[in-house]
Every structure is written in structure tokens, then in C-alpha cells.
Design a protein around this motif. Structure first.
Motif, mmCIF file in Angstrom:
data_model
loop_
_atom_site.group_PDB
_atom_site.id
_atom_site.type_symbol
_atom_site.label_atom_id
_atom_site.label_comp_id
_atom_site.label_asym_id
_atom_site.label_seq_id
_atom_site.Cartn_x
_atom_site.Cartn_y
_atom_site.Cartn_z
ATOM 1 N N MET A 187 21.384 27.512 25.267
ATOM 2 C CA MET A 187 21.984 27.399 23.957
ATOM 3 C C MET A 187 22.312 28.794 23.434
ATOM 4 O O MET A 187 21.480 29.686 23.452
ATOM 5 N N LYS A 188 23.504 28.989 22.944
ATOM 6 C CA LYS A 188 23.960 30.285 22.469
ATOM 7 C C LYS A 188 23.518 30.488 21.019
ATOM 8 O O LYS A 188 23.747 29.632 20.171
ATOM 9 N N PRO A 189 22.862 31.607 20.693
ATOM 10 C CA PRO A 189 22.479 31.869 19.319
ATOM 11 C C PRO A 189 23.707 32.049 18.436
ATOM 12 O O PRO A 189 24.755 32.468 18.900
ATOM 13 N N ARG A 190 23.570 31.745 17.181
ATOM 14 C CA ARG A 190 24.687 31.876 16.249
ATOM 15 C C ARG A 190 25.084 33.342 16.092
ATOM 16 O O ARG A 190 26.251 33.684 16.066
ATOM 17 N N ASN A 191 24.125 34.216 15.973
ATOM 18 C CA ASN A 191 24.394 35.646 15.832
ATOM 19 C C ASN A 191 23.573 36.371 16.888
ATOM 20 O O ASN A 191 22.377 36.551 16.739
ATOM 21 N N ILE A 192 24.229 36.795 17.943
ATOM 22 C CA ILE A 192 23.536 37.359 19.101
ATOM 23 C C ILE A 192 22.795 38.653 18.762
ATOM 24 O O ILE A 192 21.682 38.876 19.233
ATOM 25 N N ILE A 193 23.389 39.500 17.936
ATOM 26 C CA ILE A 193 22.733 40.757 17.555
ATOM 27 C C ILE A 193 21.467 40.472 16.766
ATOM 28 O O ILE A 193 20.420 41.068 17.000
ATOM 29 N N ARG A 194 21.535 39.539 15.830
ATOM 30 C CA ARG A 194 20.357 39.183 15.046
ATOM 31 C C ARG A 194 19.288 38.573 15.950
ATOM 32 O O ARG A 194 18.098 38.829 15.781
ATOM 33 N N ALA A 195 19.709 37.769 16.942
ATOM 34 C CA ALA A 195 18.741 37.182 17.880
ATOM 35 C C ALA A 195 18.023 38.270 18.666
ATOM 36 O O ALA A 195 16.817 38.188 18.892
ATOM 37 N N ILE A 196 18.766 39.299 19.068
ATOM 38 C CA ILE A 196 18.149 40.406 19.804
ATOM 39 C C ILE A 196 17.188 41.164 18.890
ATOM 40 O O ILE A 196 16.057 41.464 19.275
ATOM 41 N N GLU A 197 17.628 41.483 17.678
ATOM 42 C CA GLU A 197 16.770 42.227 16.744
ATOM 43 C C GLU A 197 15.504 41.454 16.414
ATOM 44 O O GLU A 197 14.408 42.021 16.400
ATOM 45 N N ASN A 198 15.649 40.152 16.162
ATOM 46 C CA ASN A 198 14.492 39.341 15.777
ATOM 47 C C ASN A 198 13.543 39.072 16.941
ATOM 48 O O ASN A 198 12.342 38.944 16.744
ATOM 49 N N GLY A 199 14.082 38.967 18.158
ATOM 50 C CA GLY A 199 13.243 38.638 19.303
ATOM 51 C C GLY A 199 12.809 39.840 20.123
ATOM 52 O O GLY A 199 12.080 39.691 21.103
ATOM 53 N N ARG A 200 13.223 41.030 19.741
ATOM 54 C CA ARG A 200 12.960 42.235 20.525
ATOM 55 C C ARG A 200 11.475 42.434 20.808
ATOM 56 O O ARG A 200 11.082 42.777 21.909
ATOM 57 N N HIS A 201 10.625 42.210 19.807
ATOM 58 C CA HIS A 201 9.187 42.450 19.973
ATOM 59 C C HIS A 201 8.532 41.495 20.979
ATOM 60 O O HIS A 201 7.449 41.773 21.488
ATOM 61 N N GLU A 202 9.183 40.383 21.297
ATOM 62 C CA GLU A 202 8.630 39.424 22.249
ATOM 63 C C GLU A 202 9.110 39.674 23.675
ATOM 64 O O GLU A 202 8.633 39.035 24.609
ATOM 65 N N LEU A 203 10.056 40.595 23.844
ATOM 66 C CA LEU A 203 10.601 40.884 25.161
ATOM 67 C C LEU A 203 9.644 41.743 25.978
ATOM 68 O O LEU A 203 8.851 42.505 25.425
ATOM 69 N N ARG A 204 9.771 41.657 27.302
ATOM 70 C CA ARG A 204 9.037 42.554 28.179
ATOM 71 C C ARG A 204 9.570 43.964 27.982
ATOM 72 O O ARG A 204 10.693 44.158 27.512
ATOM 73 N N LYS A 205 8.780 44.943 28.396
ATOM 74 C CA LYS A 205 9.174 46.342 28.221
ATOM 75 C C LYS A 205 10.531 46.629 28.859
ATOM 76 O O LYS A 205 11.385 47.283 28.261
ATOM 77 N N SER A 206 10.752 46.126 30.058
ATOM 78 C CA SER A 206 12.031 46.362 30.746
ATOM 79 C C SER A 206 13.182 45.652 30.034
ATOM 80 O O SER A 206 14.294 46.175 29.952
ATOM 81 N N GLU A 207 12.940 44.465 29.505
ATOM 82 C CA GLU A 207 13.971 43.732 28.774
ATOM 83 C C GLU A 207 14.308 44.433 27.452
ATOM 84 O O GLU A 207 15.445 44.388 26.993
ATOM 85 N N ARG A 208 13.307 45.095 26.852
ATOM 86 C CA ARG A 208 13.562 45.858 25.617
ATOM 87 C C ARG A 208 14.518 47.014 25.871
ATOM 88 O O ARG A 208 15.282 47.402 24.996
ATOM 89 N N LYS A 209 14.470 47.567 27.083
ATOM 90 C CA LYS A 209 15.421 48.632 27.428
ATOM 91 C C LYS A 209 16.851 48.101 27.342
ATOM 92 O O LYS A 209 17.746 48.773 26.837
ATOM 93 N N VAL A 210 17.052 46.894 27.852
ATOM 94 C CA VAL A 210 18.375 46.268 27.789
ATOM 95 C C VAL A 210 18.738 45.998 26.329
ATOM 96 O O VAL A 210 19.846 46.302 25.889
#
Length: 188
Positions: free
Chosen positions: A1-24
Motif C-alpha cells: 500500500m502506497k502512503p499518502r505522503n511518502i516524505i512524511r511516512a519516511i520522517e515519521n517511520g525513520r526511528h523504526e528503521l534499521r541503521k542501514s535503512e536509515r542511511k537510505v
């Protein structure tokens, strides 16, 4: 499912990402317009991660894969220009500072629109619509906002009051009954 606002999804979910995924995530947030033109191998290389990490990042933020992510990002970039934070300088003309203020205001409004919880708004509207009495509480600068809100409700012929003194607010709250609504305002 595609988020409505991809940038906001990245900003809001960043802390839950793995360290390597946070680099992306960090690279995408810094250079979103460049990323839409990249291949997966390019993004992996620029982010200093592997291609499978890029795919995991895409899935972690709610996209089915890299192509779905790029499509969502391109749509965001096309429809949501990022306005620069404004700084006034002595060399700015009236035209320049007018545009700086409007651009910053539009960015703020867009951010609020993209993050607003529509379900909570619907519940609040229903509570206000069926309220016996509406009271607005604000302290300090928020007191002026509470008074303005009370004035608007008064013009709609809805029984309302505004209080900016915390002791009066406490006494008022003790007199509330079932079906009354308090709108507490805090600009900070």
C-alpha cells in the motif's frame, strides 16, 4: 500500500528503521528530487548500502518495492514543492520578503493538512455540533485565540464562553455537565 505522503511516512517511520535503512531514508530526505531519477543500484551506492537494503527500506515505509517507492516519491515531488525556510536580509525587497512569508505559511499549512487526523476532526465536529455548551480555555497568548473562537461560535448562535485565567477555568470545569464541551487551546 502506497502512503499518502511518502516524505512524511519516511520522517515519521525513520526511528523504526534499521541503521542501514536509515542511511537510505536520510539520503532520500536530503535529495528527494535526485532520487526519482536514480536506479536502485545508484541509490544503494549513494546511501552506502546494499540493493536488498534499499528494497527493505521501500517495504518498511509502505511501498511494494523500489518502483512503487519511486512513483510515490515522484508524485510527492511533483505536487509538493518544498519551500525554503526564510531569512530576512537587509537587501530583501518588499517583493522578496512577501514571497518568503507566504511560502513558509503555505508549507506549514500543507504539513498540517498532510498530518491531520481526519477521524479525530470528525469526532470533534460531532461533539461540538451536539454540545449544550462550548467553553474555550486558553492561557497567555492562547487566551486571545480562545476569545476569537468564542466570538465565532457566538456569531453562529452557539452558547459558548472563553476563559484565560486558570482559576476561572478550573471553576468553570467543575460546573460542566454531560453534553458540554471544552476546547483547550495551546499554541505552544
Amino acid at each position: 500500500m502506497k502512503p499518502r505522503n511518502i516524505i512524511r511516512a519516511i520522517e515519521n517511520g525513520r526511528h523504526e528503521l534499521r541503521k542501514s535503512e536509515r542511511k537510505v531514508a536520510d539520503f532520500v530526505l536530503a535529495k528527494a528530487e535526485d532520487v526519482i531519477h536514480m536506479r536502485i543500484v545508484d541509490l544503494a551506492q549513494e546511501s552506502q548500502v546494499s540493493e536488498p537494503t534499499v528494497v527493505r527500506f521501500c517495504r518498511a515505509i509502505g511501498c511494494d518495492g523500489f518502483q512503487a517507492f519511486k512513483l510515490a516519491l515522484a508524485q510527492h515531488v511533483a505536487h509538493s514543492p518544498r519551500y525554503q525556510q526564510y531569512r530576512f536580509t537587509e537587501q530583501d525587497s518588499a517583493h522578496e520578503y512577501t514571497f518568503k512569508v507566504f511560502d513558509a505559511t503555505m508549507e506549514t499549512l500543507k504539513r498540517v493538512r498532510d498530518n491531520i487526523d481526519v477521524g479525530a476532526i470528525e469526532k470533534a465536529v460531532e461533539a461540538l455540533r451536539s454540545a449544550n455548551r462550548v467553553e474555550f480555555y486558553g492561557f497567555g497568548a492562547s487566551g486571545a485565540v480562545a476569545s476569537d473562537a468564542q466570538h465565532k461560535f457566538f456569531r453562529l448562535q452557539i452558547s459558548s464562553s472563553a476563559y484565560s485565567d486558570p482559576h476561572i477555568q478550573a471553576m468553570s470545569a467543575m460546573s460542566l455537565r454531560r453534553g458540554d464541551v471544552v476546547v483547550a487551546i495551546s499554541q505552544s
